[in-house]
Design an enzyme around this catalytic site. Sequence first.
Site, short mmCIF file in Angstrom:
data_model
loop_
_atom_site.label_atom_id
_atom_site.label_comp_id
_atom_site.label_asym_id
_atom_site.label_seq_id
_atom_site.Cartn_x
_atom_site.Cartn_y
_atom_site.Cartn_z
N ASP A 1 -75.83 5.19 -70.29
CA ASP A 1 -76.28 4.11 -71.15
C ASP A 1 -75.39 2.91 -70.89
OD1 ASP A 1 -77.65 2.81 -73.22
OD2 ASP A 1 -76.16 3.44 -74.69
N ASN B 1 -67.15 46.81 -46.38
CA ASN B 1 -66.86 48.19 -46.78
C ASN B 1 -68.08 49.08 -46.62
OD1 ASN B 1 -64.23 47.66 -47.38
ND2 ASN B 1 -64.53 47.45 -49.59
N ASP C 1 -60.09 44.15 -58.31
CA ASP C 1 -60.50 43.28 -59.41
C ASP C 1 -59.28 42.66 -60.09
OD1 ASP C 1 -63.17 43.64 -59.02
OD2 ASP C 1 -63.41 45.19 -60.56
#
EC number: 7.2.2.14
Length: 908
Positions: free
Chosen positions: A379, A718, A747
């Site tokens: 704006d 893998n 992880d």
Amino acid sequence: MTDMNIENRKLNRPASENDKQHKKVFPIEAEAFHSPEETLARLNSHRQGLTIEEASERLKVYGRNEVAHEQVPPALIQLLQAFNNPFIYVLMALAGVSFITDYWLPLRRGEETDLTGVLIILTMVSLSGLLRFWQEFRTNRAAQALKKMVRTTATVLRRGPGNIGAVQEEIPIEELVPGDVVFLAAGDLVPADVRLLASRDLFISQSILSGESLPVEKYDVMADVAGKDSEQLPDKDKSLLDLGNICLMGTNVTSGRAQAVVVATGSRTWFGSLAKSIVGTRTQTAFDRGVNSVSWLLIRFMLIMVPVVLLINGFSKGDWVEASLFALAVAVGLTPEMLPMIVSSNLAKGAIAMSRRKVIVKRLNAIQNFGAMDVLCTDKTGTLTQDNIFLEHHLDVSGVKSSRVLMLAWLNSSSQSGARNVMDRAILRFGEGRIAPSTKARFIKRDELPFDFVRRRVSVLVEDAQHGDRCLICKGAVEEMMMVATHLREGDRVVALTETRRELLLAKTEDYNAQGFRVLLIATRKLDGSGNNPTLSVEDETELTIEGMLTFLDPPKESAGKAIAALRDNGVAVKVLTGDNPVVTARICLEVGIDTHDILTGTQVEAMSDAELASEVEKRAVFARLTPLQKTRILQALQKNGHTVGFLGDGINDAPALRDADVGISVDSAADIAKESSDIILLEKDLMVLEEGVIKGRETFGNIIKYLNMTASSNFGNVFSVLVASAFIPFLPMLAIHLLIQNLMYDISQLSLPWDKMDKEFLRKPRKWDAKNIGRFMLWIGPTSSIFDITTFALMWYVFAANNVEAQALFQSGWFIEGLLSQTLVVHMLRTQKIPFIQSRATLPVLLTTGLIMAIGIYIPFSPLGAMVGLEPLPLSYFPWLVATLLSYCLVAQGMKRFYIKRFGQWF
């Protein structure tokens, strides 16, 4: 309820009933075309207001004067949402299968049971979901704490029985009801949609609705000093904002005062209807779409590979139960279950970094969308500009700077008794230090004619204390001033305002208009000095001498130009979407460096088909005179063209666009509904923080994409290794429990990725989710690790004689360590397109985490845990081979990286 007539019920029927109708009709719109007395009668109200009993009864019928707004869900709902992820569902399903095969079936057969696999999978699920919940819960709580709790009141009339004894009371605006009579004064927010009953010099700022920075005059009837008929009604073709005898909820009083009757409250107001329409389910952002596409790519890959692993092992080994368990472990390994947590941690870290720059991130995914953004729509008023009018020029009719014109303008503005408008305040600010104290003391105000909507002028009568001369000083709009002027001042001479001079003066004012300035003329007339109580009338505003002109501008913020240039340098195009007029918009855009070639207006947008608009939005940078829905339509056209779109706005009229944008940005001074609709709130006016947000977003995305590319390619490698081993080795190359432990440790090593940094080259352009790129990366880079897995198989088979079922524990231990170390080392190899450790080093948290996991991985076969899960200590002679294998892997991976970048032109 019995005293409320049928007309009143129709007028204020609940919003849900209105919603059922094809055309949205607002109660306030109809009342603009009725007289004040008719409106009061239709509302069954009175000029002295409602009684306490009537107000209480209506509050029960219409409810509180509140608009719809979003609520942060309770902690329990947030917790459940943290686990709402396809990867979590996959893991939970795998945990269920593991429970059946490892516990329930063996228990029924009287065999030994094992819940280790189930517990490891559930640990992964808990780690992912709980960390994600904690990050998002903290962010939501911080955002809520920053919301200002302001209790706003309104002044109403409450009458006693028999229409006597009306008194003014302050009540919370939430308790206003249709029929209440309210008082408005300078500085007040309009608390509901109201019909004016009486007004004096009332000016309302509607910029928050329309984007127009100048206030407009409102009036109770058309009777005024111009002598209009009091029964004349507004033109029915006018828009809601142009109706002069109504005021809309959310606007504010800049000057004057008024008495008005409440016509509509809550969701039945124009403001409330808009709020209701934007609260609810948000459109999917680019971030959401990207995460979903990548998630389903990985899930599809898993669904293809796992059956292949199962069939190969089942047929080659003959043990389908063991093959099923192994396939289950492979499925777990292929599931990037930490993705939600990695995403949340990265986004939360970005939000914390932005908060230090006084930027509140309300929705975490906005951080990544910030980085992906390639178009920022903004704006104008209050975002690019200061939303504050300044006096720029004080000129004579020839266009030369004139101190006389400034003095006359200052006397006109300073002599007004009512609340001054924004232009008067600009003149007074400019005059500070420029108008001599002797001038201020020399002139005495005698009378004034206030500004009104029809005359569009304001006049004051001042007397020179030294000479006794009296002078009318009039200031107003160009056309209206020309109508009452007969002369103008050229230097020291006063000459007739001929047609030629009129055209020359109009040309000058139009030239300033074309540059985006608002122009007023200043004129004078000497009046008779006789009489002790001189008064002004409209008849005195004739035969004026034009002295010169004043130009005003709402200038851009100091940081606007630099911010736009910085965004452009970072690959972000800036487009202006405003409700203001094209001329003013063009001036501001030129000042901040935005191309104003061929501005598109709202009328033109409305006439275009979606296909035409999709083409035009790519060619234009400025769009003016837009309605809120037209802004949203332009945003959607850009999104359909493949852009990630941000929107920067602060008004009520910006709320729909803020909500539909991929990232909605507002400022702290914005309307509440704009702040609620936005994803990011700037607490300071410095727009340079936009560039920082873009860079932080790209950094956040980079760390997320690192995880995905590393995990996808490593897992693919893998699986490829597993398929090769399963085809040629008479036993499982690794037990299911080994794969689960390996995956859990990997992880954990990824938890530090949100604290890593990105190479500068990566941050130079917008970054978007692309499932195809991730799939390509996986297929090309993944098999690289398989080369060294197969090398390890050969090493264990031929060098260490682990080539029979009795020696399978040694074989599995050797691959367990090599697989875990290479999978962890891949973090450093793949995190950068440069040479790791030399040209680009990971941050300390990443170095420590990966180093620790590698050390633990080497230790496990030598530990009691290793013995429990079927691993055994490796001979010392294994480790020189391991080091050589890992070094070779690093060299080959670096070579593959260079080939990949040369082949595809990018790394991530």
